[in-house]
Scaffold this active site. Structure first.
Site, short mmCIF file in Angstrom:
data_model
loop_
_atom_site.label_atom_id
_atom_site.label_comp_id
_atom_site.label_asym_id
_atom_site.label_seq_id
_atom_site.Cartn_x
_atom_site.Cartn_y
_atom_site.Cartn_z
N GLY A 10 -0.99 30.39 4.03
CA GLY A 10 -0.64 30.87 2.67
C GLY A 10 -1.50 32.06 2.50
O GLY A 10 -2.28 32.42 3.09
N LEU A 12 -4.67 32.48 0.23
CA LEU A 12 -5.78 32.04 0.47
C LEU A 12 -5.91 31.56 1.84
O LEU A 12 -7.14 31.98 2.56
CB LEU A 12 -6.03 31.14 -0.75
CG LEU A 12 -7.54 30.41 -0.42
CD1 LEU A 12 -8.62 31.48 -0.80
CD2 LEU A 12 -7.70 29.28 -1.53
N ASP A 31 3.22 17.82 6.89
CA ASP A 31 3.87 17.74 5.57
C ASP A 31 2.89 16.99 4.62
O ASP A 31 2.71 15.54 5.16
CB ASP A 31 5.29 17.40 5.46
CG ASP A 31 5.68 17.47 4.08
OD1 ASP A 31 5.15 17.32 3.32
OD2 ASP A 31 7.06 17.49 4.01
N ILE A 32 2.00 17.44 4.06
CA ILE A 32 1.12 16.53 3.26
C ILE A 32 1.65 15.62 2.37
O ILE A 32 1.25 14.33 1.91
CB ILE A 32 0.09 17.14 2.65
CG1 ILE A 32 0.63 18.13 1.58
CG2 ILE A 32 -0.96 18.22 3.54
CD1 ILE A 32 -0.58 18.73 0.53
N ALA A 54 -3.16 23.87 0.31
CA ALA A 54 -1.59 23.75 0.38
C ALA A 54 -1.18 23.30 -0.91
O ALA A 54 -1.89 22.32 -1.43
CB ALA A 54 -1.32 22.65 1.40
N TYR A 55 -0.16 23.93 -1.37
CA TYR A 55 0.54 23.46 -2.50
C TYR A 55 1.83 24.13 -2.69
O TYR A 55 2.29 24.99 -1.78
CB TYR A 55 -0.19 23.89 -3.90
CG TYR A 55 0.17 25.38 -4.31
CD1 TYR A 55 -0.05 26.28 -3.70
CD2 TYR A 55 0.60 25.33 -5.72
CE1 TYR A 55 0.50 27.72 -4.40
CE2 TYR A 55 0.93 26.53 -6.43
CZ TYR A 55 0.73 27.59 -5.42
OH TYR A 55 0.80 29.02 -6.11
N THR A 86 -6.72 24.88 -10.34
CA THR A 86 -6.14 26.05 -11.01
C THR A 86 -6.77 26.17 -12.39
O THR A 86 -7.11 25.16 -13.07
CB THR A 86 -4.56 26.24 -10.98
OG1 THR A 86 -4.41 27.33 -11.95
CG2 THR A 86 -4.01 24.74 -11.68
N TYR A 110 3.47 22.58 -13.55
CA TYR A 110 2.34 22.75 -12.42
C TYR A 110 1.06 22.56 -13.08
O TYR A 110 0.33 21.79 -12.28
CB TYR A 110 2.59 24.39 -12.12
CG TYR A 110 1.56 24.89 -11.35
CD1 TYR A 110 1.17 24.29 -10.28
CD2 TYR A 110 0.74 25.85 -11.85
CE1 TYR A 110 0.24 25.07 -9.30
CE2 TYR A 110 -0.21 26.48 -10.92
CZ TYR A 110 -0.55 25.92 -9.85
OH TYR A 110 -1.68 26.46 -9.19
N1 NAP Z 1 -2.30 32.51 -6.09
C1 NAP Z 1 -2.99 32.11 -7.20
O1 NAP Z 1 -3.08 33.21 -7.72
C2 NAP Z 1 -3.53 30.75 -7.60
C3 NAP Z 1 -4.47 30.86 -8.97
C4 NAP Z 1 -4.98 29.57 -9.04
C5 NAP Z 1 -4.86 28.52 -8.21
N2 NAP Z 1 -4.49 28.80 -6.80
C6 NAP Z 1 -4.38 27.71 -5.67
O2 NAP Z 1 -4.95 27.86 -4.65
C7 NAP Z 1 -4.45 27.48 -3.63
C8 NAP Z 1 -3.75 28.53 -2.42
O3 NAP Z 1 -2.61 29.28 -3.20
P1 NAP Z 1 -1.83 30.15 -2.47
O4 NAP Z 1 -1.49 31.54 -3.46
O5 NAP Z 1 -2.74 30.55 -1.22
O6 NAP Z 1 -0.74 29.59 -1.92
P2 NAP Z 1 0.52 30.00 -1.09
O7 NAP Z 1 0.41 31.34 -0.58
O8 NAP Z 1 1.75 29.69 -1.90
O9 NAP Z 1 0.49 29.16 0.36
C9 NAP Z 1 0.69 27.84 0.15
C10 NAP Z 1 0.64 27.02 1.50
O10 NAP Z 1 0.77 25.52 1.34
C11 NAP Z 1 1.49 25.09 2.39
N3 NAP Z 1 2.51 24.13 2.05
C12 NAP Z 1 3.44 24.04 0.89
N4 NAP Z 1 4.02 22.81 0.84
C13 NAP Z 1 3.36 22.00 2.18
C14 NAP Z 1 3.56 20.75 2.42
N5 NAP Z 1 4.31 19.60 1.76
N6 NAP Z 1 2.57 20.29 3.24
C15 NAP Z 1 1.84 20.98 3.97
N7 NAP Z 1 1.58 22.50 3.29
C16 NAP Z 1 2.41 22.75 2.60
C17 NAP Z 1 2.27 26.31 2.82
O11 NAP Z 1 2.92 26.06 4.06
P3 NAP Z 1 4.27 27.16 4.50
O12 NAP Z 1 3.90 28.46 4.76
O13 NAP Z 1 5.01 26.29 5.71
O14 NAP Z 1 5.16 26.94 3.46
C18 NAP Z 1 1.27 27.67 2.52
O15 NAP Z 1 0.56 27.53 3.64
C19 NAP Z 1 -3.37 26.45 -4.31
O16 NAP Z 1 -3.87 25.20 -4.34
C20 NAP Z 1 -3.05 26.88 -5.64
O17 NAP Z 1 -2.83 26.06 -6.67
C21 NAP Z 1 -3.69 30.00 -6.42
#
Ligand code: NAP
Length: 252
Positions: A10, A12, A31-32, A54-55, A86, A110
């Site tokens: 992802g 981050l 798959d978590i 992961a989310y 978040t 969410y």
């Molecule tokens: N992005 C933001 O602006 C933001 C803001 C606040 C908080 N956050 C938090 O920061 C964290 C990272 O966010 P991000 O934006 O980097 O996320 P992201 O780019 O959407 O990446 C999500 C990751 O989770 C993996 N994933 C999804 N479903 C899964 C499952 N069932 N089992 C195992 N892995 C799974 C995905 O794998 P695949 O590549 O295989 O799909 C991917 O590696 C999250 O907890 C999010 O809530 C993000």
């Protein structure tokens, strides 16, 4: 010593894997949602430190249940766990930045899944650290925030406020925190409180079309600014504001 990043494919997660000597896994690797698969991974890998990034925004089974499976496996194997959460666990109506002592008041599915994940993770693994953060931007490749800001047809709220954090700053802070024994909740976000419109203009380097949440009729958390004084007192990593990061980018 094996370090593990769940969600390593992802936005981050990639930044973490680049900066840390860690194994990054995607949903294709594990798959978590599958408790047995998570337990088997931890039993075979025996990671010493784990960041769970992961989310899936619209999948509670991943965002909440999966996080709790990871926490239980971390507790069973003695792994250090840092879990991402978040700012939208809050309803955005406080009128001043939220501290770690504020109770979650989520408005969206969410936000509810994340708030329940926080509670479930800390119940399953009391030694875990849950890091609440805000909009993540500034990676090597354009992420969701950059892509939205680049869309000339997009409209941005001028009354929805967040504390965006550059992905490298967040990754460095998480790496620092993983090496500590700190547990519970911690707010890690950028120094500047910005409206979505101000943030989009900084990212795009031009004026954007604006609207208001108030006028939209939508139910959205409006001001989810996070108070980050506690994190700043713990960290060497500077949690820069988006103005510092993005205005310096375009400076001659
Ligand atoms: N992005 C933001 O602006 C933001 C803001 C606040 C908080 N956050 C938090 O920061 C964290 C990272 O966010 P991000 O934006 O980097 O996320 P992201 O780019 O959407 O990446 C999500 C990751 O989770 C993996 N994933 C999804 N479903 C899964 C499952 N069932 N089992 C195992 N892995 C799974 C995905 O794998 P695949 O590549 O295989 O799909 C991917 O590696 C999250 O907890 C999010 O809530 C993000």
């Amino acid at each position: 010593m094996t370090r593990l990043v769940l969600g390593g494919s992802g936005y981050l997660g990639r930044a973490l894997v680049e900066r840390w000597d860690a194994v990054g896994l995607s949903s294709r690797d594990v798959d978590i949602r599958d408790t047995a698969a998570v337990d088997a991974l931890f039993a075979s890998m025996r990671p010493s430190e784990v960041v769970n990034a992961a989310y899936r925004q619209d999948d509670r089974a991943t965002t909440c249940d999966g996080a709790v499976h990871v926490a239980a496996a971390a507790a069973a194997t003695g792994a250090r766990l840092v879990q991402l959460s978040t700012d939208v666990v809050f309803d955005g109506e406080k009128g001043e930045p939220y501290t770690e002592a504020d109770e979650p008041t989520p408005l969206t599915d969410y936000g509810r899944a994340k708030a329940d994940a926080e509670r479930g993770v800390l119940a399953a693994c009391p030694a875990a650290l849950v890091v609440r953060t805000s909009l993540i931007y500034g990676g090597d490749r354009p992420g969701p925030q950059e892509r939205l800001a680049a869309d000339p047809g997009a409209t941005f709220f001028s009354d929805e406020v967040r504390c965006p954090i550059q992905v490298g700053d967040l990754a460095a802070a998480l790496i620092e925190l993983a090496a500590t024994q700190r547990s519970g909740l911690l707010h890690v976000a950028g120094a500047d409180r910005l409206s979505r419109a101000e943030f989009a203009e900084l990212l795009a380097g031009r004026r954007v079309r604006t609207a208001t949440v108030a006028g939209s009729g939508l139910v959205r958390p409006r001001d989810c600014s996070l108070a980050t004084g506690f994190a700043r007192s713990l960290l060497q990593t500077r949690l820069r504001g988006a103005r510092e990061v993005l205005e310096s980018r375009s400076a001659p």
